[in-house]
Design a protein around this motif. Structure first.
Motif, PDB file in Angstrom:
ATOM      1  N   UNK A 185      25.065  -6.564 -22.845  1.00 15.62           N
ATOM      2  CA  UNK A 185      24.268  -6.040 -24.279  1.00 15.62           C
ATOM      3  C   UNK A 185      22.950  -5.733 -24.571  1.00 15.62           C
ATOM      4  N   UNK A 186      22.653  -4.888 -25.353  1.00 14.27           N
ATOM      5  CA  UNK A 186      21.066  -4.828 -25.759  1.00 14.27           C
ATOM      6  C   UNK A 186      20.304  -6.216 -25.728  1.00 14.27           C
ATOM      7  N   UNK A 187      20.904  -6.904 -26.649  1.00 18.11           N
ATOM      8  CA  UNK A 187      20.473  -8.225 -26.908  1.00 18.11           C
ATOM      9  C   UNK A 187      19.996  -9.127 -25.688  1.00 18.11           C
ATOM     10  N   UNK A 188      20.806  -8.667 -24.327  1.00 17.65           N
ATOM     11  CA  UNK A 188      20.284  -9.436 -23.328  1.00 17.65           C
ATOM     12  C   UNK A 188      19.481  -8.507 -22.312  1.00 17.65           C
ATOM     13  N   UNK A 189      19.770  -7.193 -22.362  1.00 18.50           N
ATOM     14  CA  UNK A 189      18.969  -6.118 -21.402  1.00 18.50           C
ATOM     15  C   UNK A 189      17.561  -5.992 -21.828  1.00 18.50           C
ATOM     16  N   UNK A 190      17.160  -5.792 -23.305  1.00 18.32           N
ATOM     17  CA  UNK A 190      16.137  -5.472 -24.029  1.00 18.32           C
ATOM     18  C   UNK A 190      15.089  -6.429 -23.268  1.00 18.32           C
ATOM     19  N   UNK A 191      15.206  -7.756 -23.670  1.00 16.09           N
ATOM     20  CA  UNK A 191      14.288  -8.643 -22.983  1.00 16.09           C
ATOM     21  C   UNK A 191      13.915  -8.630 -21.704  1.00 16.09           C
ATOM     22  N   UNK A 192      15.144  -8.072 -20.798  1.00 19.56           N
ATOM     23  CA  UNK A 192      15.021  -8.323 -19.439  1.00 19.56           C
ATOM     24  C   UNK A 192      13.988  -6.842 -18.816  1.00 19.56           C
ATOM     25  N   UNK A 193      13.575  -6.115 -19.828  1.00 20.22           N
ATOM     26  CA  UNK A 193      12.837  -5.132 -19.537  1.00 20.22           C
ATOM     27  C   UNK A 193      11.559  -5.476 -19.216  1.00 20.22           C
ATOM     28  N   UNK A 194      10.894  -6.852 -19.614  1.00 17.68           N
ATOM     29  CA  UNK A 194       9.740  -7.188 -19.200  1.00 17.68           C
ATOM     30  C   UNK A 194       9.344  -7.490 -17.760  1.00 17.68           C
ATOM     31  N   UNK A 195      10.445  -7.864 -17.124  1.00 19.58           N
ATOM     32  CA  UNK A 195      10.229  -8.129 -15.724  1.00 19.58           C
ATOM     33  C   UNK A 195      10.035  -6.729 -14.864  1.00 19.58           C
ATOM     34  N   UNK A 196      10.774  -5.907 -14.934  1.00 18.16           N
ATOM     35  CA  UNK A 196      10.268  -4.696 -14.320  1.00 18.16           C
ATOM     36  C   UNK A 196       9.090  -4.111 -14.757  1.00 18.16           C
ATOM     37  N   UNK A 197       8.499  -4.303 -16.182  1.00 18.82           N
ATOM     38  CA  UNK A 197       7.404  -3.804 -16.547  1.00 18.82           C
ATOM     39  C   UNK A 197       6.342  -4.572 -15.754  1.00 18.82           C
ATOM     40  N   UNK A 198       6.423  -5.961 -15.601  1.00 13.52           N
ATOM     41  CA  UNK A 198       5.450  -6.580 -14.871  1.00 13.52           C
ATOM     42  C   UNK A 198       5.423  -6.053 -13.532  1.00 13.52           C
ATOM     43  N   UNK A 199       6.257  -6.149 -12.991  1.00 15.03           N
ATOM     44  CA  UNK A 199       6.350  -5.885 -11.347  1.00 15.03           C
ATOM     45  C   UNK A 199       5.797  -4.289 -11.289  1.00 15.03           C
ATOM     46  N   UNK A 200       6.141  -3.258 -11.996  1.00 11.68           N
ATOM     47  CA  UNK A 200       5.855  -1.834 -11.858  1.00 11.68           C
ATOM     48  C   UNK A 200       4.234  -1.848 -12.268  1.00 11.68           C
ATOM     49  N   UNK A 201       3.876  -2.310 -13.431  1.00  8.79           N
ATOM     50  CA  UNK A 201       2.575  -2.220 -13.894  1.00  8.79           C
ATOM     51  C   UNK A 201       1.605  -2.890 -12.923  1.00  8.79           C
ATOM     52  N   UNK A 202       2.265  -4.122 -12.360  1.00 11.54           N
ATOM     53  CA  UNK A 202       1.281  -4.667 -11.273  1.00 11.54           C
ATOM     54  C   UNK A 202       1.126  -3.728 -10.107  1.00 11.54           C
ATOM     55  N   UNK A 203       1.975  -2.691  -9.496  1.00  5.37           N
ATOM     56  CA  UNK A 203       1.777  -2.031  -8.520  1.00  5.37           C
ATOM     57  C   UNK A 203       0.656  -0.801  -8.861  1.00  5.37           C
ATOM     58  N   UNK A 204       0.843  -0.502 -10.520  1.00  8.20           N
ATOM     59  CA  UNK A 204      -0.004   0.571 -10.798  1.00  8.20           C
ATOM     60  C   UNK A 204      -1.367   0.005 -10.870  1.00  8.20           C
ATOM     61  N   UNK A 205      -1.579  -1.542 -11.138  1.00  3.36           N
ATOM     62  CA  UNK A 205      -2.884  -1.836 -11.171  1.00  3.36           C
ATOM     63  C   UNK A 205      -3.611  -1.832 -10.077  1.00  3.36           C
ATOM     64  N   UNK A 206      -2.687  -2.045  -8.677  1.00  2.26           N
ATOM     65  CA  UNK A 206      -3.177  -2.100  -7.625  1.00  2.26           C
ATOM     66  C   UNK A 206      -3.352  -0.735  -6.651  1.00  2.26           C
ATOM     67  N   UNK A 207      -3.086   0.258  -7.338  1.00  2.00           N
ATOM     68  CA  UNK A 207      -3.322   1.417  -6.935  1.00  2.00           C
ATOM     69  C   UNK A 207      -4.786   2.045  -7.169  1.00  2.00           C
ATOM     70  N   UNK A 208      -5.075   3.496  -6.701  1.00  3.07           N
ATOM     71  CA  UNK A 208      -6.556   3.930  -6.871  1.00  3.07           C
ATOM     72  C   UNK A 208      -6.841   4.029  -8.498  1.00  3.07           C
ATOM     73  N   UNK A 209      -8.056   3.749  -8.776  1.00  2.00           N
ATOM     74  CA  UNK A 209      -8.491   3.758 -10.207  1.00  2.00           C
ATOM     75  C   UNK A 209      -8.322   4.859 -10.809  1.00  2.00           C
ATOM     76  N   UNK A 210      -8.316   5.914 -10.262  1.00  2.00           N
ATOM     77  CA  UNK A 210      -8.203   7.407 -10.891  1.00  2.00           C
ATOM     78  C   UNK A 210      -7.021   7.736 -11.387  1.00  2.00           C
ATOM     79  N   UNK A 211      -6.065   6.911 -10.684  1.00  8.07           N
ATOM     80  CA  UNK A 211      -4.474   7.341 -11.005  1.00  8.07           C
ATOM     81  C   UNK A 211      -3.972   6.008 -11.787  1.00  8.07           C
TER      82      UNK A 211
END
Length: 412
Positions: free
Chosen positions: A115-141
Motif C-alpha cells: 500500500x502507499x502507506x508502505x511504498x511512499x516512505x520506501x521512495x527514500x532509499x532509491x532517492x538516496x542511491x540514485x542521487x548519490x550516483x548523480x553527485x558522483x558524476x560530472x559537475x556540469x551534469x
C-alpha cells in the motif's frame, strides 16, 4: 514458435514464481556486468570513476541485482538490500553509471505489492542511491542528472502503484462477478421452483376438477345403466365433454411449456377466465351439484392473471363442494368494485366438508391469490355448510351501477 515460448514462460511464471524472478534477476545481473565490462574497457569519460570491476565490484553488482529474485516474497527487504549494495558499490569508487536499474525495479515492485502507506516512505532509499550516483558524476551534469533520476523514481513508483490498483480492482471485479454468478444461479433456481409450482397449480386445478366430474358421472352411469338408459347416456355424454375439455386444457399447458420466444403465441388457446363461468357451472350441474351464480357491480374485463385466478378459485370451490359437501346447493357470488370479491358457499355437511389443514387444493388456492396480493378466508358456516371468501385487488374502481344477475336456477 514464439507463441509456444511465451506460453511456456507464462506457465512457468504461474507454477514457480520464485524461479521466474530468479531467472529475471540473473538476466539483469548479466546485462549489468556486461555493461560494466564494456565501460571499463572503453575510453575514459571525464568526471566518472575509473576503478576496474574486480571481484568485490562483481560481488556487489550481484547483490544489487540478484536481490530481485525475492521481489515477490520480501519486496521491502529486497529494496533495502539492493539500494544498500548500490550505495556501497558507488561509494567504493566504481563507475556511477552501473547498478542504477535494479533500485528502480525494486521500487516498482514495492509500489505494486504494498500500500502507499508502505511504498511512499520506501521512495527514500532509491532517492538516496540514485542521487548519490548523480553527485558522483560530472559537475556540469549534476542538476540534469538529479532531475532525470527524480523523474525515473517518480515514474517507477507511479507505474507500480497503478499496477497495484489494477490488480486490486480486478480482484474486486472477480469477487463481484462470482457474487453475481451465485445470485443469477439463485434467481434461476427460484424461477424454476416458481414455474414448477405454477405448473403444479394448473395441473391440480385441471385434473382434480375434471376427474371429479368424470368419476361421479361414471358412477352414476354404472348405477343406472340397466334401469335408466337415458340418464346413463347423459352421464356418458358429460364424461365425454368433460374429458375433451380436460384434454384441451392439458394441450394448452403442454403448448405453453414448449413455446419458444420466436413462436407465434396467437396459435395457442387462451387461458380460461370468468367468461367461461357458465360452462363450468353447467358442467357441475350436470354432475349433480345445483349451482346458483349472482354477479353485482360493474362487470368489466379483468387482467388475464386475475381472471385466471378467479376462475380457478371458483372451479376449486365447486369441485370441493361436489366431492365433499354431499347433497347440497352451491352459490357463487361475484362483486366487481375496487376489489373483485368471490364468495362460494354451500349448505352441505359444513365442517365435515372442510378440506384438510394441509389439503393441496386450499394451499394452491392461497398461493394463487397471494400472487395478486389478495386474501382468502375459508371455513364452515355457523348455520351449516362451508364458505370460501376471496378478494382480489383491481386497478380501478367502478360504481355499483348494475343490478345483481343470476345465472339459471338450481337443479331439483
Amino acid at each position: 514458435m514464439r507463441a509456444k515460448v511465451l506460453s511456456s514462460l507464462r506457465r512457468l511464471a504461474v507454477m514457480n514464481p520464485f524461479l521466474t524472478d530468479l531467472l529475471f534477476s540473473i538476466l539483469v545481473s548479466g546485462v549489468t556486468l556486461t555493461f560494466g565490462l564494456v565501460l571499463g574497457n572503453g575510453p575514459a569519460d571525464p568526471g566518472y570513476a575509473r576503478r576496474p570491476l574486480e571481484t568485490a565490484g562483481v560481488v556487489l553488482t550481484l547483490m544489487v541485482n540478484l536481490a530481485l529474485a525475492w521481489r515477490r516474497r520480501a519486496p521491502v527487504s529486497m529494496l533495502v538490500v539492493s539500494c544498500a549494495a548500490s550505495i556501497v558499490f558507488h561509494a567504493a569508487g566504481y563507475d556511477a553509471r552501473i547498478n542504477g536499474v535494479a533500485p528502480l525495479l525494486a521500487l516498482y515492485t514495492v509500489a505494486g505489492r504494498r500500500s502507499p502507506a508502505v511504498s511512499v516512505p520506501c521512495i527514500l532509499l532509491p532517492v538516496v542511491s540514485l542521487w548519490h550516483t548523480a553527485l558522483l558524476g560530472p559537475a556540469e551534469f549534476l542538476w540534469p542528472n538529479l532531475a532525470q533520476t527524480s523523474v525515473m523514481i517518480a515514474v517507477a513508483w507511479t507505474f507500480g502503484n497503478s499496477r497495484r490498483m489494477l490488480v486490486e480492482r480486478n480482484k474486486r471485479l472477480t469477487h463481484l462477478s462470482e457474487r453475481l454468478r451465485h445470485q443469477q444461479e439463485d434467481r434461476a433456481r427460484r424461477a424454476v421452483t416458481e414455474e414448477r409450482m405454477r405448473i403444479a397449480r394448473e395441473l391440480h386445478d385441471v385434473v382434480a376438477h375434471h376427474m371429479s366430474v368424470i368419476v361421479i358421472q361414471a358412477g352414476l352411469a354404472r348405477y343406472v345403466l340397466g334401469s335408466d338408459p337415458a340418464t346413463a347416456r347423459g352421464a356418458l355424454a358429460t364424461i365425454a365433454d368433460t374429458g375433451s375439455e380436460a384434454m384441451g386444457e392439458m394441450r394448452r399447458l403442454l403448448a405453453i411449456l414448449r413455446i419458444d420466444m420466436d413462436d407465434d403465441a396467437d396459435g395457442y388457446d387462451p387461458a380460461p377466465g370468468l367468461q367461461r363461468l357458465d360452462q363450468l357451472v353447467e358442467r357441475l350441474r350436470s354432475a349433480g351439484l345445483p349451482v346458483e351464480v349472482s354477479v353485482t357491480g360493474s362487470v368489466r374485463p379483468l387482467p388475464p392473471g386475475i381472471d385466471l385466478c378467479a376462475y380457478r378459485v371458483v372451479q376449486e370451490c365447486l369441485t370441493n363442494a361436489l366431492r365433499h359437501a354431499g347433497p347440497a346447493t352451491a352459490r357463487v357470488f361475484l362483486h366487481y368494485g375496487s376489489e373483485l370479491e368471490l364468495r362460494v358457499t354451500d349448505d352441505g355437511r359444513g365442517a365435515d366438508a372442510a378440506p384438510q389443514e394441509d389439503g393441496h387444493g386450499l394451499i394452491v388456492m392461497r398461493e394463487r391469490v397471494k400472487l395478486y396480493k389478495g386474501t382468502v378466508t375459508a371455513g364452515p358456516q355457523p348455520s351449516g355448510g362451508f364458505e370460501v371468501v376471496v378478494t382480489l385487488p383491481l386497478s380501478s374502481a367502478h360504481p355499483d351501477d348494475r343490478p345483481p344477475r343470476t345465472h339459471g336456477k338450481p337443479k331439483t
